[in-house]
Design a protein around this motif. Structure first.
Motif, PDB file in Angstrom:
ATOM      1  N   ILE A  98       9.486  14.644 -10.949  1.00 20.51           N
ATOM      2  CA  ILE A  98      10.365  15.786 -11.216  1.00 20.51           C
ATOM      3  C   ILE A  98      11.106  15.574 -12.531  1.00 20.51           C
ATOM      4  N   GLU A  99      11.550  14.333 -12.750  1.00 20.83           N
ATOM      5  CA  GLU A  99      12.228  14.000 -14.003  1.00 20.83           C
ATOM      6  C   GLU A  99      11.324  14.234 -15.207  1.00 20.83           C
ATOM      7  N   LYS A 100      10.008  14.042 -14.993  1.00 20.02           N
ATOM      8  CA  LYS A 100       9.037  14.247 -16.091  1.00 20.02           C
ATOM      9  C   LYS A 100       8.614  15.706 -16.229  1.00 20.02           C
ATOM     10  N   GLY A 101       9.125  16.570 -15.356  1.00 18.87           N
ATOM     11  CA  GLY A 101       8.836  17.987 -15.492  1.00 18.87           C
ATOM     12  C   GLY A 101       7.919  18.581 -14.447  1.00 18.87           C
ATOM     13  N   ASN A 144       0.866  -1.181   0.000  1.00 20.53           N
ATOM     14  CA  ASN A 144       0.000   0.000   0.000  1.00 20.53           C
ATOM     15  C   ASN A 144       0.894   1.219   0.000  1.00 20.53           C
ATOM     16  N   GLY A 145       0.716   2.082  -0.984  1.00 19.38           N
ATOM     17  CA  GLY A 145       1.537   3.283  -1.069  1.00 19.38           C
ATOM     18  C   GLY A 145       1.982   3.510  -2.496  1.00 19.38           C
ATOM     19  N   ASN A 146       3.071   4.239  -2.647  1.00 11.83           N
ATOM     20  CA  ASN A 146       3.574   4.526  -3.977  1.00 11.83           C
ATOM     21  C   ASN A 146       5.078   4.735  -3.905  1.00 11.83           C
ATOM     22  N   ILE A 147       5.797   4.129  -4.848  1.00 11.80           N
ATOM     23  CA  ILE A 147       7.245   4.255  -4.908  1.00 11.80           C
ATOM     24  C   ILE A 147       7.576   5.406  -5.847  1.00 11.80           C
ATOM     25  N   THR A 148       8.149   6.464  -5.306  1.00  4.49           N
ATOM     26  CA  THR A 148       8.344   7.686  -6.099  1.00  4.49           C
ATOM     27  C   THR A 148       9.572   7.611  -7.003  1.00  4.49           C
ATOM     28  N   ASN A 149      10.423   6.613  -6.833  1.00  2.00           N
ATOM     29  CA  ASN A 149      11.559   6.408  -7.754  1.00  2.00           C
ATOM     30  C   ASN A 149      11.417   5.101  -8.531  1.00  2.00           C
ATOM     31  N   ALA A 150      10.167   4.664  -8.723  1.00  2.00           N
ATOM     32  CA  ALA A 150       9.919   3.366  -9.380  1.00  2.00           C
ATOM     33  C   ALA A 150      10.403   3.359 -10.821  1.00  2.00           C
ATOM     34  N   ASP A 151      10.236   4.465 -11.546  1.00  2.00           N
ATOM     35  CA  ASP A 151      10.677   4.492 -12.948  1.00  2.00           C
ATOM     36  C   ASP A 151      12.182   4.284 -13.041  1.00  2.00           C
ATOM     37  N   ALA A 152      12.918   4.977 -12.189  1.00  2.00           N
ATOM     38  CA  ALA A 152      14.380   4.842 -12.205  1.00  2.00           C
ATOM     39  C   ALA A 152      14.798   3.429 -11.815  1.00  2.00           C
TER      40      ALA A 152
END
Length: 485
Positions: free
Chosen positions: A475-478, A121-129
């Protein structure tokens, strides 16, 4: 396909609920009941994984409600064993409508020392990297969920047992996570260092329970023991009980304040406080900050009800059910026709005409997100003969998206991101509009001095724009963070 939500698109949604149990006969039955109590945290899909010493790991993942999938005895018979975990979910904003069954948790992985399942439950904010790194190193992903990163990170760890591998993996993860996981014999619970999302520990006879909320302990008759602390990992076995670990550097907790406002069920306990009583107190604070000259106080059911009661009590204005909710909407309109869709909230809410006619109404709701539902309710009240409509909102203006496990529209679609309070009042067409202040909300949750601007006690990024963990992927996406004042 999962049920759609054409009439609830003006609410923020918690994306997940997690539940696990060890040391009981037929663990899957308890997990199903727990997930049923957590259904408000995710109504799109659910899954259960169990382990039986004779039959090994078994899983069932389905779209739709728990009651439609996990009350079927044929399904439950495929999930034997004394240990199990489960998950209910909404999809994230980016994947809504494209969810595949492979995205439904719990996820399972087979490691050299045995199998493990994980629900997040939650969200990983560096998942894309993380995903790019893992794919470059040979990992093959089966889902679009950020939670699968944890399984792959565990697989690459050199530690010798699964709890240690999980520590390794979660140290690489940024964002918010409450995790319930299991091996053949161990039930594992972890909260991120800030404790953004909830997780509690319960006891059921000789067995143990982990849950997103205390209301799910109640449904199975388990006793609440304590909250899992921010940054804590518990490893539980039927034989040895609960062992606590501290795998992360200590941080100042920042629990999600919107859990108090909306996400959690009103019969749950958060931080030692009744959610219902907190919401009633929000209404009290709102009446003090933004009084109204009116005849009746009416909630937008059901989420506005406790705050409306508190407002009524503090203001001395009679409380009334001016709006009646159709409790049997369910999945009747999974594929609504355009004509039905245009009926909007009238399918879900109806005005109590005899009550509101000729009356000045204070309408209390938990939040205003896009404002589309608020406009329709105001039109319905005026059509029913209300003389005035005064909106009172039991949260500050939602002006920033959440990146920690809440399905939030893009910032430009948030009404408060582009309009002042007066502009919103004019846009909604109501006689007055007031939100509780951020300080008032903090007082309602027990912080008598309000919000400490130097060291906020909660995560309130959706209101303040101050993110306790930088959303690095966005942030990486703008995405532009709030400028320093």
């Amino acid at each position: 396909m999962p049920p759609s939500h054409p009439f609830d698109d003006d609410k923020l949604r918690e994306e997940c609920g997690v539940f696990g149990v060890v040391g009981v006969a037929d663990a899957a039955n308890f997990v199903a009941l727990g997930l049923h109590a957590l259904q408000h945290r995710g109504q799109e899909a659910g899954g259960i994984v169990t382990h039986d010493p004779d039959q090994g790991f078994n899983s069932a993942r389905r779209f739709g409600y728990v009651r439609d999938n996990f009350t079927n005895q044929q399904v439950m018979d495929t999930l034997p064993g004394p240990i199990g975990i489960g998950h209910v979910r909404y999809s994230t904003a980016g994947s809504k409508g494209n969810t595949q069954i492979r995205d439904v948790q719990p996820f399972f992985g087979e490691f050299s020392m045995g199998g493990a399942a994980i629900a997040h439950n939650g969200n990983i904010t560096n998942a894309d990297a993380l995903r790019r790194e893992l794919i470059d190193r040979g990992s093959i992903f089966q889902s679009s969920s950020d939670s699968e990163c944890i399984i792959h990170l565990m697989a690459r760890s050199l530690q010798r047992d699964i709890p240690e591998r999980m520590k390794d993996a979660l140290r690489r993860v940024e964002g918010a996570f409450s995790v319930v996981a299991m091996t053949r014999t161990k039930l594992i619970g972890v909260r991120d260092p800030l404790g953004v999302r909830p997780l509690v520990l319960g006891q059921l006879g000789d067995g143990w329970v982990l849950s997103s909320e205390t209301c799910a302990l109640d449904i199975i008759g388990a006793d609440f023991v304590r909250e899992i602390e921010p940054g804590e990992m518990v490893v539980i076995t039927a034989e040895q009980g609960v062992k606590s670990h501290r795998p992360f550097e200590q941080s100042r907790p920042r629990f999600c304040i919107f859990e108090h406002v909306y996400f959690s069920r009103p019969d749950s306990i958060l931080g030692g406080r009744s959610v219902y009583e907190t919401r009633r107190q929000i209404g009290v604070e709102l009446a003090r900050e933004a009084p109204a000259d009116a005849d009746l106080v009416c909630p937008v059911p059901d989420s506005g009800t406790p705050a409306a009661i508190g407002f009524s009590q503090e203001a001395g204005i009679p409380y009334a059910m001016g709006i009646i909710r159709n409790q049997y909407m369910g999945r009747t309109f999974i594929e609504p026709t355009e004509q039905i869709r245009n009926m909007g909230v009238r399918l879900k809410l109806n005005i109590n005409r005899a009550l509101v006619k000729g009356k000045r109404i204070v309408l209390v709701d938990d939040s205003v997100v896009r404002g589309t539902t608020s406009v329709k309710i105001r039109e319905m009240l005026l059509d029913a003969g209300a003389s005035e409509v005064h909106f009172r909102i039991a949260s500050p203006p939602t002006a920033w998206p959440c990146f920690y496990g809440v399905d939030t529209p893009n910032r430009e679609k948030l009404l408060a991101a582009t309009m002042s309070e007066d502009e919103m009042r004019e846009h909604l067409g109501v006689d007055s509009l007031r939100f509780i202040s951020l300080n008032g909300l903090y007082r309602a949750v027990g912080e008598s001095k309000g919000r400490d601007p130097q060291a906020p006690q909660y995560c309130d990024a959706c209101f303040s724009g101050e993110y306790p963990v930088a959303p690095s992927d966005m942030i990486e996406k703008g995405f532009a963070l709030k400028a320093a004042e």
